[in-house]
Design an enzyme around this catalytic site. Structure first.
Site, PDB file in Angstrom:
ATOM      1  N   ARG A 159     -65.375 -39.540 -42.573  1.00  0.00           N
ATOM      2  CA  ARG A 159     -65.950 -37.489 -43.392  1.00  0.00           C
ATOM      3  C   ARG A 159     -65.893 -37.878 -44.841  1.00  0.00           C
ATOM      4  NH1 ARG A 159     -61.496 -33.159 -41.167  1.00  0.00           N
ATOM      5  NH2 ARG A 159     -60.644 -34.520 -42.591  1.00  0.00           N
ATOM      6  N   LYS A 261     -65.476 -31.529 -46.951  1.00  0.00           N
ATOM      7  CA  LYS A 261     -64.487 -30.981 -47.046  1.00  0.00           C
ATOM      8  C   LYS A 261     -64.663 -31.204 -48.526  1.00  0.00           C
ATOM      9  CE  LYS A 261     -59.406 -32.341 -46.049  1.00  0.00           C
ATOM     10  NZ  LYS A 261     -59.791 -30.742 -45.086  1.00  0.00           N
ATOM     11  N   GLU A 297     -63.555 -21.135 -37.654  1.00  0.00           N
ATOM     12  CA  GLU A 297     -62.396 -21.683 -38.144  1.00  0.00           C
ATOM     13  C   GLU A 297     -61.316 -20.668 -39.627  1.00  0.00           C
ATOM     14  OE1 GLU A 297     -62.123 -24.331 -41.723  1.00  0.00           O
ATOM     15  OE2 GLU A 297     -64.407 -24.901 -40.977  1.00  0.00           O
TER      16      GLU A 297
END
Length: 415
Positions: A159, A261, A297
């Protein structure tokens, strides 16, 4: 062989620190402030080099990638002297951090463990001026036999590499990332909570550390890992949390960086989150910025909606972070006989759900006790912990802590 991983005992050059350590036995990392809870652990020697320094205390151990294992020692490592029974989710400084650097256009080379402490950055560093930075989060757990378990570290590595591509940054290879995680965890082994008392939170950072004035990728990058022992993320623990749906402010937009992220994603939620907490809510649930009716989210968690035997969660389409716990819960739920759907989920479905829960590295699974939307409050599971939330939480955490057999191949054991 786990290169760079077996590092509970650091053995400096005896000519530099002969007064403190003998060559007959590898020293422990730090002997001050120990508790009375010993763990018997095996220490394995590796070829270790050290950055030069005028002080033994500042020596930085560097593990050679081609290090070979030699003699095995048996020593007793004692835990740090903190109140493990009342461990919250807050930062506690530990012993060592891991640092690796890369010039623009180059590759990350050999990293090193350094004593934990402040870092120095140029005021014109890319991460400070243009937010060129990413981070990851994962955990290490201590098993009842004293061995350590990591949970899917290669997924965090992958990721980070995807996020780095989006942010025009070089990234460590998956192997470099995982080796660095292992080395950092083992160097800070005494800070891993006893079995069942919490976990060691691991925070890898990737940042543009080189100086840049005009808007451009930084000329140098730093990969850094630090760790901290933690308990529950929400003060409620595994008890239900209360969320409010935010319909004016938005976390991400199509084409942006909501799906990686990056550090900027989290600063953007602070305003709404702070206002929600001031009103007594645990956190904020965001809607899509186009239609303002589809779930996205929570500030730092993915959301799941349960109706009968069907569990639904918003599909990953660029504005939602592909959580590793989310991915694990989906597979776990399917293995337990649930039907899982990844699709657009409306706020109306949320309000009509039998049960709602959040997932994330920090919270693992957090049941939602109530949702408030446009002044209307809807409670779930009579304000308690839902059956599905409890089941999935139990199955996944028992696997993470080594209490059940890992048939998924998700854990990495360190001894």
């Amino acid at each position: 062989m786990e290169s760079g991983a077996v590092l509970t005992g650091l053995q400096p050059n005896s000519s530099l620190c002969s007064s403190r350590h003998s060559s007959a036995s590898p020293p422990l990392l730090l002997r001050s402030h120990f508790s009375s809870s010993p763990y018997s652990l095996k220490l394995q020697k590796q070829q270790i080099s050290f950055a030069s320094s005028s002080s033994c205390q500042l020596l930085s151990p560097v593990v050679r990638r081609n290090a070979t294992l030699s003699d095995t020692y048996s020593e007793t490592v004692e835990l740090a002297d903190i109140d493990w029974d009342n461990l919250g989710f807050g930062f506690l400084p530990t012993d060592y951090m891991y640092v690796m650097r890369c010039p623009q256009g180059g590759n990350f080379s050999r990293g090193e463990l350094q004593r934990f402490g402040n870092i120095e950055l140029n005021p014109s560093a890319g991460v400070l001026n243009y937010g060129q930075g990413l981070f990851e989060g994962l955990k290490a757990y201590r098993k009842e036999d004293g061995n350590i378990l990591l949970f899917r570290p290669e997924e965090n590595a992958s990721r980070m590499r995807l996020g780095a591509e989006r942010m025009c940054m070089p990234s460590p290879t998956v192997e470099q990332f995982v080796d660095a995680i292992k080395a950092t965890v083992l160097a800070n082994k005494r800070w891993i909570p006893p079995a069942g008392k919490g976990s060691l939170y691991i925070r890898p950072l990737l940042m543009g550390s080189g100086a840049v004035l005009g808007l451009a990728p930084a000329p140098e990058y730093t990969f850094l890992i630090y760790v901290s022992p933690v308990g529950n993320y929400f003060k409620e623990g595994v008890a239900p949390i209360n969320l409010i749906v935010e319909h004016e402010l938005h976390r991400a937009a199509p084409g942006g960086t909501g799906g990686v992220k990056t550090i900027g994603n989290y600063a953007a939620v602070l305003k709404a989150q702070s206002a929600a907490k001031a009103k007594g809510y645990s956190d904020v649930l965001y809607l899509d910025c186009v239609h303002k009716r589809y779930l996205e989210e929570v500030s730092s968690c993915n959301i799941f909606v349960v109706k009968g035997n069907v569990i639904s969660t918003p599909a990953i389409k660029g504005t939602i972070l592909p959580g590793i716990t989310r991915k694990s819960i989906i597979d776990t739920a399917r293995s337990q006989g649930f039907q899982v759907e990844e699709r657009l989920v409306t706020v109306d479905e949320l309000l009509d759900a039998d049960e709602v829960f959040c997932t994330g590295t920090a919270v693992v699974v957090s049941p939602v006790g109530s949702i408030t939307y446009l002044g209307k409050r809807v409670a779930y599971a009579d304000g308690g912990v839902g059956v599905v939330s409890q089941k999935l939480y139990s199955v996944l955490t028992r696997l993470q802590m080594g209490l059940t057999e890992d048939k998924m191949g998700w854990t990495v054991e360190l001894s």
